[in-house]
Design an enzyme around this catalytic site. Structure first.
Site, PDB file in Angstrom:
ATOM      1  N   ALA A  85       0.922  -1.269  -0.180  1.00  0.00           N
ATOM      2  CA  ALA A  85      -0.031  -0.151  -0.031  1.00  0.00           C
ATOM      3  C   ALA A  85       0.792   1.357  -0.111  1.00  0.00           C
ATOM      4  CB  ALA A  85      -0.749   0.084   1.328  1.00  0.00           C
ATOM      5  N   THR A 136      -6.257  -0.822   8.760  1.00  0.00           N
ATOM      6  CA  THR A 136      -5.911   0.058   9.664  1.00  0.00           C
ATOM      7  C   THR A 136      -7.036   0.423  10.731  1.00  0.00           C
ATOM      8  OG1 THR A 136      -4.971   2.667   9.977  1.00  0.00           O
ATOM      9  CG2 THR A 136      -5.686   1.712   7.719  1.00  0.00           C
ATOM     10  N   ASP A 137      -6.474   0.994  11.919  1.00  0.00           N
ATOM     11  CA  ASP A 137      -7.585   1.635  12.560  1.00  0.00           C
ATOM     12  C   ASP A 137      -8.094   3.054  12.217  1.00  0.00           C
ATOM     13  OD1 ASP A 137      -5.294   3.098  13.164  1.00  0.00           O
ATOM     14  OD2 ASP A 137      -5.584   2.710  15.516  1.00  0.00           O
ATOM     15  N   GLU A 138      -7.249   3.318  11.258  1.00  0.00           N
ATOM     16  CA  GLU A 138      -7.606   4.803  10.680  1.00  0.00           C
ATOM     17  C   GLU A 138      -8.983   4.854   9.878  1.00  0.00           C
ATOM     18  OE1 GLU A 138      -4.446   7.309   9.310  1.00  0.00           O
ATOM     19  OE2 GLU A 138      -2.905   6.189  10.461  1.00  0.00           O
ATOM     20  N   TYR A 162      -5.539   8.733   2.702  1.00  0.00           N
ATOM     21  CA  TYR A 162      -4.830   7.339   2.727  1.00  0.00           C
ATOM     22  C   TYR A 162      -6.103   6.379   3.715  1.00  0.00           C
ATOM     23  CZ  TYR A 162      -2.672   3.906   5.830  1.00  0.00           C
ATOM     24  OH  TYR A 162      -2.369   2.814   6.462  1.00  0.00           O
ATOM     25  N   LYS A 166      -7.792   3.068   2.112  1.00  0.00           N
ATOM     26  CA  LYS A 166      -7.534   1.836   2.773  1.00  0.00           C
ATOM     27  C   LYS A 166      -9.206   1.158   3.203  1.00  0.00           C
ATOM     28  CE  LYS A 166      -4.571  -0.227   4.382  1.00  0.00           C
ATOM     29  NZ  LYS A 166      -3.925  -1.621   3.706  1.00  0.00           N
ATOM     30  N   HIS A 300      -6.111  16.796  10.767  1.00  0.00           N
ATOM     31  CA  HIS A 300      -5.425  15.681  11.631  1.00  0.00           C
ATOM     32  C   HIS A 300      -6.413  14.916  12.544  1.00  0.00           C
ATOM     33  CE1 HIS A 300      -1.602  15.834  14.218  1.00  0.00           C
ATOM     34  NE2 HIS A 300      -1.879  14.557  13.840  1.00  0.00           N
TER      35      HIS A 300
END
Ligand code: NAD
Ligand code: TYD
Length: 360
Positions: A85, A136-138, A162, A166, A300
């Site tokens: 990735a 991912t936890d994102e 990103y 994902k 952010h």
């Protein structure tokens, strides 16, 4: 012998995973590492496996359907672990397109190639085949004041290009289970740290800058929280999910180790001071004066924190490495791999592939 196809194995987590797997299974497994060697892929990470006959490197891009199908045709693949990735949030803010190409379309190529190779005439899949998407936890977005943790049931709310890319790859993977009963697992992990991490991410960047007396950039107020996990613990979790996870299920993986960015920076500075030997000129460079507050990252995310309850209950995995130990191991590794850091920061690591594989 079981054969693994690992994508992105020349990157940070992928290379640690490959090392972990050979440490654990030795000659009982074969690993085909498929990596396009972008700026983040570095074959020096796997130097010690060059003479291992159970390790095969194939330079290929996951967006290249033909190349990926060829690999499935050449090897009887039992397990896919899909790491490849574009992985850096800041880069995704500047250049989102490549994130969609690799993380979404590349994932689709991987799913289709594995499905084509594994599907039986009646539409079923052999029992021992498995495809794991490293998420991912994102994908869950950001926790705010009063929120508890990310659970597997937390709705997706990605914010950065990103995490949105994902999340798309993640949902496609789940769709292949829901639609075709194609045998998948998905793991959503928190922030990793450890050896071989490219120094654009917070922890290796701070270690590298501090050792050179360079400024330590803190985005915003420095109070954004990440849940840090030592990379070997992640590698172990992925293996356990492939061995014991229920098909079609998602498992959250996290370190129970929430820290504000500014805390991380202080811990790194204190640990460096403690570990650098007396008389080492770098000891004088490592000071809190290097901390520099800079403009905040756009969009952010404030806080990430994982509840790894399901993986503990169903599979028996839990984070083993305390942060105080993991950060010392990481710093020790960077002390012992100054050349690696020099090659990575100068771009010389990219020449390594050309020399090693005699590419013109
Ligand atoms: P990384 O950037 O260090 O490595 C990515 C690897 O993928 C590199 O070797 C790169 O060459 C390769 N790659 C990129 N594009 C490719 C393409 N088109 N074809 C083939 N190979 C390609 O990333 P990482 O930090 O090791 O992350 C690995 C995976 O884990 C990613 O999917 C990431 O989203 C996920 N993840 C990372 C973290 C973290 O903290 N680093 C946390 C949770 C999940
Ligand atoms: P990073 O390592 O890029 O991981 P992610 O954004 O995927 O969580 O960043 C971790 C945290 O550190 C994040 O809150 C952004 C912050 N950060 C800085 O304050 N300064 C930096 O130079 C970097 C790279 C990150």
């Amino acid at each position: 012998m079981r054969t693994y196809l690992v994508t992105g194995g020349a990157g940070f987590i992928g290379s640690n995973y490959i090392h972990y797997m050979f440490r654990k299974y030795g000659g009982d497994i074969r690993i085909i590492n498929v990596d396009a060697l972008t700026y983040a892929g570095n074959l020096e990470n796997l130097k010690d496996l060059e003479n291992n006959e159970n390790y095969i490197f194939v330079k290929a891009d996951i967006r290249d359907r033909e190349a990926i199908e060829k690999i499935f045709a050449a090897y009887d693949i039992d397990r896919v672990v899909h790491f490849a990735a574009e992985s850096h949030v800041d880069r995704s803010i500047r250049n989102p397109e490549i994130f969609v190409e690799t993380n979404v379309l590349g994932t689709l190529v991987m799913l289709n190639a594995a499905k084509k190779a594994w599907e039986q005439p009646d539409g079923s899949f052999p029992k021992d085949k498995r495809f794991l998407y490293v998420s991912t936890d994102e994908v869950y977005g950001s926790l705010e004041e009063g929120d508890t943790y990310f659970y597997e049931t937390t709705p997706f709310a990605p914010h950065s290009p990103y995490s949105a890319s994902k999340a798309s790859g993640d949902m496609l993977t789940k769709a292949y289970w829901d639609t075709y009963k194609f045998p998948v697992n998905i793991t959503s992990c928190s922030n990793n740290y450890g050896p071989y991490q490219f120094p654009e991410k917070l922890i290796p960047l701070i270690i590298n800058n501090a050792l050179q007396g360079k400024k330590l950039p803190v985005y915003g107020d420095g109070k954004n929280v990440r849940d840090w996990l030592y990379v070997d613990d992640h590698a172990k979790a992925i293996d356990m999910v492939q061995e014991k996870g229920r098909l079609g299920e998602r498992y959250n993986i996290g370190g129970h180790n929430e820290k504000q960015n500014i805390e991380i920076i202080h811990i790194i500075l204190d640990t460096l001071k403690d570990m650098l030997p007396e008389g080492d000129p770098r000891k004088a460079l490592v000071t809190k004066d290097l901390i520099t507050y800079v403009e905040d990252r756009k969009g952010h995310d404030r806080r990430y924190a994982i509840a790894p309850d399901k993986i503990k209950k169903e599979i028996g995995w839990y984070p083993e490495t305390m942060f105080a130990d993991g950060i010392r191991l990481t710093i020790q590794w960077f002390f012992e791999h100054e050349e690696w850091m020099k090659h990575v920061t100068s771009g010389d690591y990219q020449k390594y592939y050309e020399e090693m594989y005699q590419v013109k």
